[in-house]
Design a protein around this motif. Structure first.
Motif, PDB file in Angstrom:
ATOM      1  N   PRO A  11       4.777   8.024   8.250  1.00 19.94           N
ATOM      2  CA  PRO A  11       4.944   9.281   7.503  1.00 19.94           C
ATOM      3  C   PRO A  11       5.504   9.093   6.102  1.00 19.94           C
ATOM      4  N   LEU A  12       6.434   8.131   5.930  1.00 23.84           N
ATOM      5  CA  LEU A  12       6.986   7.900   4.596  1.00 23.84           C
ATOM      6  C   LEU A  12       5.911   7.412   3.634  1.00 23.84           C
ATOM      7  N   VAL A  13       5.070   6.506   4.086  1.00 26.97           N
ATOM      8  CA  VAL A  13       4.001   5.979   3.228  1.00 26.97           C
ATOM      9  C   VAL A  13       3.000   7.075   2.889  1.00 26.97           C
ATOM     10  N   VAL A  14       2.623   7.881   3.874  1.00 27.99           N
ATOM     11  CA  VAL A  14       1.641   8.945   3.633  1.00 27.99           C
ATOM     12  C   VAL A  14       2.193   9.978   2.652  1.00 27.99           C
ATOM     13  N   VAL A  15       3.443  10.397   2.850  1.00 30.44           N
ATOM     14  CA  VAL A  15       4.047  11.383   1.950  1.00 30.44           C
ATOM     15  C   VAL A  15       4.173  10.823   0.535  1.00 30.44           C
ATOM     16  N   ALA A  16       4.609   9.567   0.418  1.00 29.21           N
ATOM     17  CA  ALA A  16       4.740   8.947  -0.898  1.00 29.21           C
ATOM     18  C   ALA A  16       3.390   8.845  -1.599  1.00 29.21           C
ATOM     19  N   LEU A  17       2.347   8.505  -0.844  1.00 32.08           N
ATOM     20  CA  LEU A  17       1.019   8.402  -1.455  1.00 32.08           C
ATOM     21  C   LEU A  17       0.509   9.761  -1.916  1.00 32.08           C
ATOM     22  N   ILE A  18       0.753  10.795  -1.122  1.00 33.48           N
ATOM     23  CA  ILE A  18       0.316  12.139  -1.519  1.00 33.48           C
ATOM     24  C   ILE A  18       1.036  12.591  -2.792  1.00 33.48           C
ATOM     25  N   ILE A  19       2.338  12.346  -2.856  1.00 33.02           N
ATOM     26  CA  ILE A  19       3.098  12.743  -4.045  1.00 33.02           C
ATOM     27  C   ILE A  19       2.649  11.943  -5.266  1.00 33.02           C
ATOM     28  N   GLN A  20       2.396  10.652  -5.067  1.00 31.01           N
ATOM     29  CA  GLN A  20       2.009   9.816  -6.200  1.00 31.01           C
ATOM     30  C   GLN A  20       0.632  10.202  -6.743  1.00 31.01           C
ATOM     31  N   VAL A  21      -0.324  10.419  -5.833  1.00 34.82           N
ATOM     32  CA  VAL A  21      -1.688  10.743  -6.268  1.00 34.82           C
ATOM     33  C   VAL A  21      -1.808  12.199  -6.697  1.00 34.82           C
ATOM     34  N   LEU A  63      -4.004   1.571   2.234  1.00 37.30           N
ATOM     35  CA  LEU A  63      -4.211   3.029   2.239  1.00 37.30           C
ATOM     36  C   LEU A  63      -4.393   3.549   0.822  1.00 37.30           C
ATOM     37  N   ALA A  64      -3.643   3.002  -0.122  1.00 35.15           N
ATOM     38  CA  ALA A  64      -3.801   3.410  -1.517  1.00 35.15           C
ATOM     39  C   ALA A  64      -5.144   2.963  -2.081  1.00 35.15           C
ATOM     40  N   ASP A  65      -5.636   1.804  -1.637  1.00 37.07           N
ATOM     41  CA  ASP A  65      -6.948   1.344  -2.096  1.00 37.07           C
ATOM     42  C   ASP A  65      -8.077   2.252  -1.615  1.00 37.07           C
ATOM     43  N   LEU A  66      -7.907   2.845  -0.433  1.00 35.85           N
ATOM     44  CA  LEU A  66      -8.957   3.691   0.131  1.00 35.85           C
ATOM     45  C   LEU A  66      -8.828   5.152  -0.269  1.00 35.85           C
ATOM     46  N   ALA A  67      -7.644   5.560  -0.694  1.00 32.46           N
ATOM     47  CA  ALA A  67      -7.422   6.972  -1.031  1.00 32.46           C
ATOM     48  C   ALA A  67      -8.087   7.309  -2.363  1.00 32.46           C
ATOM     49  N   PRO A  68      -8.779   8.430  -2.443  1.00 30.60           N
ATOM     50  CA  PRO A  68      -9.358   8.852  -3.722  1.00 30.60           C
ATOM     51  C   PRO A  68      -8.246   9.321  -4.654  1.00 30.60           C
ATOM     52  N   PRO A  69      -8.384   9.180  -5.954  1.00 30.51           N
ATOM     53  CA  PRO A  69      -9.568   8.686  -6.687  1.00 30.51           C
ATOM     54  C   PRO A  69      -9.437   7.212  -7.063  1.00 30.51           C
ATOM     55  N   ALA A  70      -9.270   6.328  -6.094  1.00 29.34           N
ATOM     56  CA  ALA A  70      -9.134   4.899  -6.375  1.00 29.34           C
ATOM     57  C   ALA A  70     -10.402   4.362  -7.036  1.00 29.34           C
ATOM     58  N   ASP A  71     -10.210   3.638  -8.142  1.00 31.72           N
ATOM     59  CA  ASP A  71     -11.354   3.109  -8.896  1.00 31.72           C
ATOM     60  C   ASP A  71     -11.287   1.597  -9.030  1.00 31.72           C
ATOM     61  N   ALA A  73     -11.048  -2.431  -6.766  1.00 37.37           N
ATOM     62  CA  ALA A  73     -11.554  -3.127  -5.585  1.00 37.37           C
ATOM     63  C   ALA A  73     -10.614  -2.932  -4.403  1.00 37.37           C
ATOM     64  N   ILE A  74     -11.179  -2.747  -3.220  1.00 33.56           N
ATOM     65  CA  ILE A  74     -10.384  -2.562  -2.013  1.00 33.56           C
ATOM     66  C   ILE A  74      -9.648  -3.864  -1.679  1.00 33.56           C
ATOM     67  N   GLY A  75      -8.389  -3.762  -1.415  1.00 27.75           N
ATOM     68  CA  GLY A  75      -7.562  -4.918  -1.101  1.00 27.75           C
ATOM     69  C   GLY A  75      -6.712  -5.393  -2.260  1.00 27.75           C
ATOM     70  N   ARG A  76      -6.980  -4.864  -3.437  1.00 28.64           N
ATOM     71  CA  ARG A  76      -6.235  -5.305  -4.622  1.00 28.64           C
ATOM     72  C   ARG A  76      -4.773  -4.873  -4.552  1.00 28.64           C
ATOM     73  N   TYR A  77      -4.550  -3.613  -4.296  1.00 29.82           N
ATOM     74  CA  TYR A  77      -3.180  -3.116  -4.217  1.00 29.82           C
ATOM     75  C   TYR A  77      -2.517  -3.531  -2.910  1.00 29.82           C
ATOM     76  N   ALA A  78      -3.322  -3.739  -1.864  1.00 30.27           N
ATOM     77  CA  ALA A  78      -2.772  -4.208  -0.590  1.00 30.27           C
ATOM     78  C   ALA A  78      -2.152  -5.589  -0.753  1.00 30.27           C
ATOM     79  N   LEU A  79      -2.810  -6.447  -1.502  1.00 32.58           N
ATOM     80  CA  LEU A  79      -2.271  -7.782  -1.756  1.00 32.58           C
ATOM     81  C   LEU A  79      -0.974  -7.699  -2.552  1.00 32.58           C
ATOM     82  N   VAL A  80      -0.951  -6.836  -3.552  1.00 26.55           N
ATOM     83  CA  VAL A  80       0.236  -6.714  -4.404  1.00 26.55           C
ATOM     84  C   VAL A  80       1.436  -6.229  -3.594  1.00 26.55           C
ATOM     85  N   LEU A  81       1.265  -5.152  -2.836  1.00 24.30           N
ATOM     86  CA  LEU A  81       2.390  -4.605  -2.072  1.00 24.30           C
ATOM     87  C   LEU A  81       2.786  -5.499  -0.907  1.00 24.30           C
TER      88      LEU A  81
END
Length: 232
Positions: A11-21, A63-71, A73-81
């Motif tokens: 839930p923390l990750v989902v809420v943070a992603l919604i607020i950020q996007v 999750l951030a890589d798959l969430a719109p409006p991500a522009d 490559a998938i896995g880029r932010y996953a590797l960073v985090l």
């Protein structure tokens, strides 16, 4: 990871992603976008350690890589985090709690700089040159400033919630019963002395070559009467 960690992290990750996007990305701030998701990962990693931090970071980044409006490559932010969560988790002390806010603050600064550099570096490998047009120095300064402004309102709250999930009443009660003397390790052996007395009688029987006679009539007289057993 344990179930209680997953139930808090998701839930923390989902809420943070919604607020950020939905909110922070639409503020049109100069430079970088405030990375609330990264702050949540850092806060959880400071409590859960490097293994939990890397797993949470990878899941949050994917999750951030798959969430719109991500522009990108998938896995880029996953590797960073994932790397950020792992490195932040390495700073977890042995007792599980930081004595001051200095180290978490340093971790936030390092995470802000490191995530920006890694994101731009991975982007250059896959052909994304957006960081060059915006300016890497401007991205570093703005990302660090925004994350430092958000950190006092995010990281302490996330760490406090994470510490609550680390408390296990059942394990504490079990440990307390063993240490306090009411558990199976101390209840009948170390307090009453019955087991110690029985062990002394057994050692005496071995030295003398005889075993105690049964309480009521029996034919067992001793070890020497048992055929094939060498007397000590």
């Amino acid at each position: 990871m344990r179930i209680n960690r997953i139930l808090l992290a998701v839930p923390l990750v989902v809420v943070a992603l919604i607020i950020q996007v939905g909110i922070l990305a639409r503020l049109q701030l100069p430079g970088a976008v405030p990375d609330l998701l990264m702050l949540v990962v850092v806060g959880l990693a400071l409590v859960y350690g490097h293994v939990g931090g890397s797993l949470i970071g990878f899941g949050a980044g994917l999750l951030a890589d798959l969430a719109p409006p991500a522009d990108h490559a998938i896995g880029r932010y996953a590797l960073v985090l994932c790397v950020i969560g792992y490195v932040a988790g390495l700073t977890k002390p042995d007792n599980g709690q930081h004595r001051s806010a200095t180290l978490p603050l340093v971790v936030v600064i390092g995470a802000a700089i490191g995530s920006t550099l890694m994101y731009a570096g991975v982007g250059s490998l896959v052909g994304d040159t957006a960081a060059r047009h915006v300016g890497l120095v401007g991205l570093l300064l703005s990302a660090t400033l925004y994350d430092l402004l958000l950190a006092p309102f995010t990281v302490p709250l996330v760490m406090a919630l994470a510490r609550r999930t680390e408390h296990d009443p059942l394990a504490s009660d079990a440990a307390g019963s063993r240490v306090g003397g009411a558990g199976p390790l101390t209840g009948g052996w170390l307090t009453t002395g019955t087991g110690l007395k029985a062990s002394r009688n057994a050692m005496k029987a071995i030295r003398t070559g005889r075993v105690p006679k049964p309480a009521r009539g029996g034919r067992t007289k001793g070890v020497k009467g048992i055929k094939g057993v060498k007397r000590l």
